[in-house]
Design a protein around this motif. Structure first.
Motif, PDB file in Angstrom:
ATOM      1  N   ARG A  76      -1.108  -9.294  -4.569  1.00  0.00           N
ATOM      2  CA  ARG A  76      -0.741  -8.159  -4.269  1.00  0.00           C
ATOM      3  C   ARG A  76      -1.179  -7.557  -2.648  1.00  0.00           C
ATOM      4  O   ARG A  76      -0.028  -7.088  -2.111  1.00  0.00           O
ATOM      5  N   GLY A  77      -2.114  -7.805  -2.336  1.00  0.00           N
ATOM      6  CA  GLY A  77      -2.382  -7.821  -0.972  1.00  0.00           C
ATOM      7  C   GLY A  77      -1.265  -8.618  -0.001  1.00  0.00           C
ATOM      8  O   GLY A  77      -0.803  -7.858   1.165  1.00  0.00           O
ATOM      9  N   THR A  78      -0.848  -9.677  -0.321  1.00  0.00           N
ATOM     10  CA  THR A  78       0.184 -10.413   0.583  1.00  0.00           C
ATOM     11  C   THR A  78       1.396  -9.671   0.458  1.00  0.00           C
ATOM     12  O   THR A  78       2.204  -9.445   1.354  1.00  0.00           O
ATOM     13  N   ALA A  79       1.687  -9.270  -0.861  1.00  0.00           N
ATOM     14  CA  ALA A  79       2.933  -8.433  -0.916  1.00  0.00           C
ATOM     15  C   ALA A  79       3.193  -7.258  -0.043  1.00  0.00           C
ATOM     16  O   ALA A  79       4.042  -6.919   0.713  1.00  0.00           O
ATOM     17  N   ARG A  80       1.945  -6.562   0.134  1.00  0.00           N
ATOM     18  CA  ARG A  80       2.084  -5.249   0.901  1.00  0.00           C
ATOM     19  C   ARG A  80       2.233  -5.792   2.557  1.00  0.00           C
ATOM     20  O   ARG A  80       2.825  -4.978   3.024  1.00  0.00           O
ATOM     21  N   PHE A  81       1.267  -6.750   2.622  1.00  0.00           N
ATOM     22  CA  PHE A  81       1.398  -7.299   4.244  1.00  0.00           C
ATOM     23  C   PHE A  81       3.011  -7.739   4.330  1.00  0.00           C
ATOM     24  O   PHE A  81       3.205  -7.311   5.541  1.00  0.00           O
ATOM     25  N   ALA A  82       3.430  -8.398   3.423  1.00  0.00           N
ATOM     26  CA  ALA A  82       4.900  -8.860   3.674  1.00  0.00           C
ATOM     27  C   ALA A  82       5.733  -7.603   4.054  1.00  0.00           C
ATOM     28  O   ALA A  82       6.500  -7.846   4.926  1.00  0.00           O
ATOM     29  N   LYS A  84       4.904  -4.715   5.248  1.00  0.00           N
ATOM     30  CA  LYS A  84       4.520  -4.003   6.500  1.00  0.00           C
ATOM     31  C   LYS A  84       4.953  -4.393   7.512  1.00  0.00           C
ATOM     32  O   LYS A  84       5.327  -4.222   8.513  1.00  0.00           O
ATOM     33  N   THR A  85       4.762  -5.885   7.624  1.00  0.00           N
ATOM     34  CA  THR A  85       5.117  -6.849   8.542  1.00  0.00           C
ATOM     35  C   THR A  85       6.881  -7.206   8.788  1.00  0.00           C
ATOM     36  O   THR A  85       7.178  -8.009   9.354  1.00  0.00           O
ATOM     37  N   ASP A  86       7.259  -6.791   7.397  1.00  0.00           N
ATOM     38  CA  ASP A  86       8.781  -7.042   7.540  1.00  0.00           C
ATOM     39  C   ASP A  86       9.217  -8.459   7.444  1.00  0.00           C
ATOM     40  O   ASP A  86      10.195  -8.830   7.935  1.00  0.00           O
ATOM     41  N   ILE A  87       8.564  -9.532   6.818  1.00  0.00           N
ATOM     42  CA  ILE A  87       8.760 -10.870   6.599  1.00  0.00           C
ATOM     43  C   ILE A  87       9.428 -10.966   5.391  1.00  0.00           C
ATOM     44  O   ILE A  87      10.058 -12.090   5.064  1.00  0.00           O
ATOM     45  N   THR A  88       9.959  -9.886   4.788  1.00  0.00           N
ATOM     46  CA  THR A  88      10.741 -10.119   3.576  1.00  0.00           C
ATOM     47  C   THR A  88      12.073  -9.873   3.642  1.00  0.00           C
ATOM     48  O   THR A  88      12.936 -10.051   2.724  1.00  0.00           O
ATOM     49  N   ASP A  89      12.619  -9.555   4.920  1.00  0.00           N
ATOM     50  CA  ASP A  89      14.126  -9.826   5.435  1.00  0.00           C
ATOM     51  C   ASP A  89      14.285 -11.294   5.656  1.00  0.00           C
ATOM     52  O   ASP A  89      13.720 -11.758   6.146  1.00  0.00           O
TER      53      ASP A  89
END
Length: 89
Positions: A76-82, A84-89
Protein backbone atom coordinates in the motif's frame (compact mmCIF):
# COMPACT_ATOMS: atom_id res chain seq x y z
CA UNK A 1 -11.79 -4.46 -15.35
CA UNK A 2 -13.12 -1.16 -16.53
CA UNK A 3 -12.10 1.95 -14.66
CA UNK A 4 -9.10 0.43 -12.89
CA UNK A 5 -5.82 2.01 -14.05
CA UNK A 6 -3.08 -0.38 -15.06
CA UNK A 7 0.13 -0.42 -13.05
CA UNK A 8 3.38 -0.17 -15.00
CA UNK A 9 6.13 -2.71 -14.61
CA UNK A 10 8.41 -0.36 -12.64
CA UNK A 11 5.77 0.26 -10.00
CA UNK A 12 5.09 -3.49 -9.75
CA UNK A 13 8.79 -4.26 -9.34
CA UNK A 14 9.23 -1.60 -6.66
CA UNK A 15 6.15 -2.93 -4.86
CA UNK A 16 7.43 -6.49 -5.05
CA UNK A 17 10.84 -5.51 -3.70
CA UNK A 18 9.28 -3.48 -0.88
CA UNK A 19 6.95 -6.33 0.05
CA UNK A 20 9.79 -8.86 0.05
CA UNK A 21 11.99 -6.61 2.20
CA UNK A 22 9.14 -5.97 4.63
CA UNK A 23 8.38 -9.69 4.89
CA UNK A 24 12.04 -10.47 5.57
CA UNK A 25 12.27 -7.73 8.21
CA UNK A 26 9.08 -8.90 9.93
CA UNK A 27 10.37 -12.46 9.99
CA UNK A 28 13.66 -11.28 11.53
CA UNK A 29 11.80 -9.32 14.22
CA UNK A 30 9.69 -12.38 15.09
CA UNK A 31 12.76 -14.63 15.19
CA UNK A 32 14.74 -12.25 17.42
CA UNK A 33 11.76 -11.63 19.71
CA UNK A 34 11.05 -15.35 20.03
CA UNK A 35 14.69 -16.08 20.78
CA UNK A 36 14.80 -13.37 23.45
CA UNK A 37 11.60 -14.60 25.09
CA UNK A 38 12.01 -18.36 24.77
CA UNK A 39 15.79 -18.81 24.58
CA UNK A 40 15.75 -20.50 21.17
CA UNK A 41 14.71 -19.83 17.60
CA UNK A 42 11.05 -20.40 16.71
CA UNK A 43 10.35 -23.99 15.75
CA UNK A 44 9.41 -24.98 12.23
CA UNK A 45 7.20 -27.88 11.28
CA UNK A 46 10.00 -29.63 9.41
CA UNK A 47 12.55 -29.29 12.24
CA UNK A 48 13.37 -32.52 14.03
CA UNK A 49 13.18 -32.28 17.76
CA UNK A 50 10.85 -32.24 20.69
CA UNK A 51 8.94 -29.03 19.93
CA UNK A 52 5.35 -29.35 20.94
CA UNK A 53 2.63 -28.86 18.38
CA UNK A 54 1.24 -25.87 20.29
CA UNK A 55 4.60 -24.09 20.15
CA UNK A 56 4.88 -24.76 16.40
CA UNK A 57 1.36 -23.43 15.82
CA UNK A 58 1.96 -20.26 17.84
CA UNK A 59 5.24 -19.58 16.03
CA UNK A 60 3.62 -20.13 12.64
CA UNK A 61 0.64 -17.91 13.47
CA UNK A 62 2.81 -15.06 14.76
CA UNK A 63 5.21 -15.29 11.85
CA UNK A 64 2.45 -15.53 9.25
CA UNK A 65 0.48 -12.63 10.67
CA UNK A 66 3.52 -10.37 10.97
CA UNK A 67 4.68 -11.12 7.44
CA UNK A 68 1.18 -10.62 5.99
CA UNK A 69 0.74 -7.25 7.72
CA UNK A 70 4.22 -6.08 6.71
CA UNK A 71 3.65 -7.06 3.08
CA UNK A 72 0.26 -5.35 2.97
CA UNK A 73 1.63 -2.13 4.46
CA UNK A 74 4.62 -2.15 2.11
CA UNK A 75 2.44 -2.76 -0.93
CA UNK A 76 0.00 0.00 0.00
CA UNK A 77 2.82 2.40 0.81
CA UNK A 78 4.50 1.69 -2.50
CA UNK A 79 1.22 2.24 -4.36
CA UNK A 80 0.76 5.61 -2.64
CA UNK A 81 4.36 6.54 -3.39
CA UNK A 82 3.93 5.56 -7.04
CA UNK A 83 0.90 7.80 -7.37
CA UNK A 84 2.61 10.74 -5.64
CA UNK A 85 5.79 10.46 -7.71
CA UNK A 86 3.83 9.80 -10.90
CA UNK A 87 5.65 6.56 -11.85
CA UNK A 88 2.28 5.01 -12.69
CA UNK A 89 2.17 6.73 -16.11
Amino acid sequence: MAGKPSTPVLAKLVGLAAAAAAAWAANQVITQSWQAARGHKPPKAEDPGDSQLAEILVAAALSGAAVAVARALATRGTARFAVKTDITD
